[in-house]
Motif scaffolding. Structure first.
Motif: not given
Lengths: 193, 349
Positions: A28, A31, A34-35, A125, A142-144
């Protein structure tokens, strides 16, 4: 051991307890990093820095917010700091959140490509990386990350209404980016033309 | 009738499962008549589906690398070089507020020197100056090495967890007259009026920074934390007396047990070498722990081996700050030539 017990043990210096927390959250946190930054190498550094900050801060962590929320906050802040340093290194001294461009962020191939082999996912992405820092942050959470409005409000330390409206604006901005790139076949509302 | 933009907000809430039934019915009715909003809805659902499955896995061995670093840090209680470089535990404005406090006190001390200030009133004035400066100035320009290398994650630790121990009621730390530091007792016996409370000032060495902007005064009501950089011992006004670092940090407790073999007791003081002092301070800073850094302004310097690089300027500053407090005939100037510093770690009472 419950998470709360692990947090307490880790706060007391128990590295094994902390290792379990790291393993629970590594994907998590990675991620999120990274995002936020769009680069696999930098995401590793950011995520590691966030976990180390957590380890150092745990003895004084009061648990007002949950451990996860606190960890997301540390990561999110570390990522934003990274983006600002990047921005600065590129010679632009403006640190205005909304002005923060992300064009120079490395979005090149990385180990995550396999996870993004579908075209839609990769264009979304890529679009995400073009959002403003604040919009990307709230959408990723929220989304990921799947955080609730309340959790996001905790992480970002803003009120609930701000979270809702920022998410809505972020979605709108992302769609606009994708439409402009020709990645969505949707009808462009007049107010976005 | 809502605008399309308002319906976009409803669509966003719908995607998040946060739309009330009546709003949903209204949204559906609107979309049946508005192709733009229907297209917006379709696109957002597609985006949502794409985003929803974007969690990526941390690289192989990531947790192990994190834990290797964590274990390394926990083995060497003193912070690693990396930590020292990367961590700014307190909001910088607090550092500068502390620095400004010190400047104010030095200025006041100088003022007394010129005006033949009297013993007694000085302490009050100094206290007042310190209190004022705690809530006032903030340096606007925060560009320094520490800021460059800081991470918000660290700052977040300080913000999120570092606002606990030292209460507002003790911004100025008094050294206990009976502190278990032998040299302190000697000093009190020979140079100080035993009944006179010692005035301590917060000090810091960010002397390169002199731009203060009270507009950034945050009036922060959280307990005060003062931090100083390692180099503060080289500043003129820090070369006399005792530098006391007061904290209730568990890290300091552990450090004392490990390095001094002593038990941590509230109110107790532990004499440190300058190296040890720097080590403890760096440890606390790196972990975002609260502490109060204080030193006396108007006492005779006790003997110590810690500093030998005092400049003439230092001695002048020292003398001028002492004159109002100590009658000139009490202390021959020669006695102050070395003006060394004691380093004391105190467990918060």
């Amino acid at each position: 051991m419950t998470e709360q017990e692990l947090v307490r043990a880790a706060a007391g210096g128990d590295t094994e307890a902390f290792a379990r927390l790291v393993r629970t959250y590594e994907n998590k946190i990675y991620s999120l990093a990274f995002r936020m930054c769009g680069s696999a190498d930098d995401a590793g550094d950011i995520a590691q820095e966030a976990f180390l900050a957590a380890w150092r801060g745990l003895p004084s962590f009061r648990g007002d917010s949950g451990f996860a929320t606190w960890l997301y906050r540390l990561t999110s802040n570390a990522a934003i700091d990274y983006l600002r340093r990047q921005k600065k290194q590129r010679g632009d001294m403006s640190l205005d959140d909304e002005e923060l461009g992300l064009d120079a962020v490395d979005t090149g191939p990385g180990p995550q490509d396999a996870a993004e082999r579908t075209e839609v996912r990769s264009v979304v992405a890529a679009g995400l990386q073009e959002l403003s820092e604040g919009h990307r942050q709230v959408l990723v959470l929220r989304e990921i990350q799947g955080l609730s409005y309340e959790e996001i409000a905790d992480v970002l330390e803003v009120d609930l209404g701000t979270v809702k409206s920022r998410i809505s604006r972020a979605r709108s901005a992302l769609r606009k980016i994708l439409l402009q790139k020709g990645n969505l076949s949707g009808y462009l509302p007049s107010n976005l033309k | 009738m809502r605008t399309c933009e308002e319906y976009e907000a409803l669509i966003s809430a719908f995607i998040d499962g946060a739309l009330a039934d009546e709003d949903r019915a209204e949204l559906m009715a609107h979309m049946a008549e508005c192709p733009a909003c229907q297209a917006y809805f379709d696109d957002q659902i597609a985006i949502h589906d794409a985003l929803a499955d974007m969690e990526v896995k941390a690289p192989e061995g990531f947790a192990d690398r994190v834990m290797a670093q964590v274990r390394q840090e926990s083995r060497q209680a003193p912070v690693s070089e990396k930590q020292e470089k990367k961590t700014v535990p307190f909001p910088l404005w607090r550092r500068y507020a502390a620095m400004a406090a010190c400047c104010a006190i030095v200025a006041i001390a100088g003022f007394w020197a010129f005006n033949g200030g009297q013993l007694g009133t000085g302490n009050v004035a100094a206290d007042t100056a310190l209190m004022d400066s705690r809530s006032a100035p903030v340096v606007e320009n925060q560009e320094n090495d520490a800021a460059e290398s800081s991470t918000p994650a660290d700052a977040a630790v300080a913000d999120a967890v570092g606002d606990a121990p030292l209460s507002d009621e003790q911004p100025v730390q008094e050294a206990p007259a009976d502190a278990p530091v032998p040299e302190t007792d000697d000093r009190a016996a020979e140079g100080q009026d035993a009944g006179e409370p010692e005035t301590f000032s917060v000090t810091t060495a960010d002397s390169e920074t002199d731009r203060v902007d009270s507009a950034e005064n945050r009036g922060d009501s959280s307990p005060e934390q003062y931090a100083a950089k390692d180099s503060f011992v080289s500043t003129a006004y820090a070369t006399a007396g005792t530098v006391t670092l007061t904290t209730d940090s568990a890290l300091a407790e552990a450090w004392v047990a490990e390095n001094l073999g002593q038990t941590w007791e509230a109110g107790a003081s532990y004499a440190l070498t300058v190296e040890q002092f720097d080590q403890v301070q760096a440890l606390l800073e790196a972990n975002g722990e609260s502490f109060l850094l204080a030193m006396p302004m108007e006492e005779e310097a006790p003997v110590s081996d810690s500093l030998d690089d005092d400049t003439e300027e230092t001695e002048e500053a020292l003398e001028s700050s002492e004159e109002p407090i100590e009658p000139a005939d009490d202390i021959p100037a020669e006695e102050e030539e070395e003006a060394p510093v004691f380093y004391v770690l105190q467990a918060a009472p």
